[in-house]
Design a protein around this motif. Sequence first.
Motif, short mmCIF file in Angstrom:
data_model
loop_
_atom_site.label_atom_id
_atom_site.label_comp_id
_atom_site.label_asym_id
_atom_site.label_seq_id
_atom_site.Cartn_x
_atom_site.Cartn_y
_atom_site.Cartn_z
N VAL A 28 0.84 -1.20 0.00
CA VAL A 28 0.00 0.00 0.00
C VAL A 28 0.87 1.25 0.00
O VAL A 28 0.61 2.21 -0.73
CB VAL A 28 -0.95 0.00 1.21
CG1 VAL A 28 -1.67 1.34 1.35
CG2 VAL A 28 -1.97 -1.12 1.09
N PHE A 29 1.93 1.24 0.82
CA PHE A 29 2.84 2.38 0.88
C PHE A 29 3.52 2.62 -0.47
O PHE A 29 3.64 3.76 -0.93
CB PHE A 29 3.87 2.15 1.97
CG PHE A 29 4.85 3.28 2.17
CD1 PHE A 29 4.43 4.49 2.70
CD2 PHE A 29 6.17 3.14 1.80
CE1 PHE A 29 5.32 5.54 2.88
CE2 PHE A 29 7.08 4.18 1.97
CZ PHE A 29 6.64 5.38 2.51
N ASN A 30 3.95 1.52 -1.11
CA ASN A 30 4.59 1.64 -2.42
C ASN A 30 3.60 2.17 -3.46
O ASN A 30 3.97 3.00 -4.32
CB ASN A 30 5.14 0.29 -2.85
CG ASN A 30 5.84 0.34 -4.19
OD1 ASN A 30 6.84 1.02 -4.35
ND2 ASN A 30 5.30 -0.37 -5.16
N LEU A 31 2.36 1.70 -3.39
CA LEU A 31 1.34 2.18 -4.32
C LEU A 31 1.10 3.67 -4.14
O LEU A 31 0.99 4.43 -5.12
CB LEU A 31 0.04 1.40 -4.13
CG LEU A 31 -1.15 1.85 -4.97
CD1 LEU A 31 -0.85 1.70 -6.45
CD2 LEU A 31 -2.41 1.07 -4.59
N CYS A 83 1.78 6.53 -6.90
CA CYS A 83 0.69 7.39 -7.36
C CYS A 83 1.03 8.87 -7.18
O CYS A 83 0.79 9.69 -8.07
CB CYS A 83 -0.60 7.05 -6.61
SG CYS A 83 -1.32 5.46 -7.06
N VAL A 84 1.63 9.20 -6.03
CA VAL A 84 2.01 10.58 -5.78
C VAL A 84 3.08 11.03 -6.76
O VAL A 84 3.05 12.15 -7.30
CB VAL A 84 2.48 10.76 -4.32
CG1 VAL A 84 3.08 12.14 -4.11
CG2 VAL A 84 1.32 10.54 -3.35
N ALA A 85 4.07 10.14 -7.00
CA ALA A 85 5.15 10.48 -7.93
C ALA A 85 4.61 10.68 -9.34
O ALA A 85 4.96 11.64 -10.03
CB ALA A 85 6.22 9.38 -7.92
N ARG A 86 3.74 9.77 -9.80
CA ARG A 86 3.18 9.90 -11.14
C ARG A 86 2.24 11.10 -11.24
O ARG A 86 2.17 11.75 -12.28
CB ARG A 86 2.43 8.62 -11.51
CG ARG A 86 3.32 7.41 -11.72
CD ARG A 86 4.31 7.63 -12.85
NE ARG A 86 5.17 6.48 -13.07
CZ ARG A 86 4.94 5.55 -14.00
NH1 ARG A 86 3.87 5.65 -14.77
NH2 ARG A 86 5.78 4.55 -14.15
N LEU A 138 11.44 10.68 -11.57
CA LEU A 138 12.70 10.63 -12.31
C LEU A 138 13.85 10.10 -11.46
O LEU A 138 15.02 10.31 -11.79
CB LEU A 138 13.06 12.02 -12.84
CG LEU A 138 12.06 12.65 -13.82
CD1 LEU A 138 12.52 14.04 -14.22
CD2 LEU A 138 11.88 11.77 -15.05
N ALA A 139 13.53 9.42 -10.38
CA ALA A 139 14.57 8.91 -9.48
C ALA A 139 15.47 7.88 -10.15
O ALA A 139 16.58 7.62 -9.70
CB ALA A 139 13.93 8.31 -8.22
#
Length: 326
Positions: free
Chosen positions: A193-196, A200-203, A316-317
């Motif tokens: 969930v944390f990764n999702l 989502c925030v990054a995208r 862009l990490a």
Amino acid sequence: MDKFKTVLKIVQKQQTSLGFGLVALLTAGGEQIFSSVVFKCPCSGWNFSYGMVFLLVPALALLVLGYIMSNKTWKLFTGLCLRKSKFCHFKYVCSCGVVFFQITTTAVVAPVSWIAVALLNGNYFECAMTGVNATVFTNHLCDGKSPQCQSELYKFPCGRATHVPQSESNDVLATIRAESQILGWLLIASIMVFNLLLTCVARCNSPVSYLQLKFWRVYAQRESDLLENYTADHAEKLAERNLKSFFQQTRPEPVTTPSNQAWEKISSLYRFSTRDHYYSILHKYVEKCHDPAEARDHRMSSVRSDGPDTANPAVLAFVDEGKMML
């Protein structure tokens, strides 16, 4: 050893497509072997320490290994001690912190996988919890059991309890194993969930479109592959020229090699800018150094920076990752 290097090269070439799944799978397999071959609960006062060491210390080692194998780690820390004055700037420190967080999100995959699989397996947690001296917890485990349950709890993993029926010790171990597996699944669900949410925030805050982002990833990987090949070929040619000149006692043939300043300029972390359209720090250096219109500006302001003045967008990490370091 040669077979291991071959497998490692395949993993490095396919790390974009294999991704974190392969890392998690290899970690899970290693944990299973480690648990069945090496781990032996002492069934003494060392139960808690022994179990927690096997649960957490390998995870810590995998975390450190993740930092070591990241290109971005060494791009961030190389020469950092020579830029002490920059630490007085809050913006610089925050940017470095963001970059380190991006490195951590990649490095944490293997240790979390180890802990999750270990909890699902239950051996380490079972050994550790039978060595806990907390009265509340032992009362919880031995509720409704024989009076000697708490005093002989540490013997349960080995089946050496003499004053407690085997059925009661099995019930206690089953309870501990169930709690361990619940924690394991909760950890897996929480990480997913944390990764999702992070993705989502990054995208959501991505400054580039989906298709350009896919192109950017392909470019970054291909540049990394070709840079390694070009570096190896050029180093081989330079070494061959020097050896040939030494043994034949002749003047060396001219070989063009980038200067120290050029290497320094392409070794910094990439910084995204809406004004430019560069896909890497190497791309930026090549465009600016060979564009006559920007030659004067390039002399005034170097491509090389003393550090990340502004953090890149999280999406862009991957730009500075390249291949795994060894």
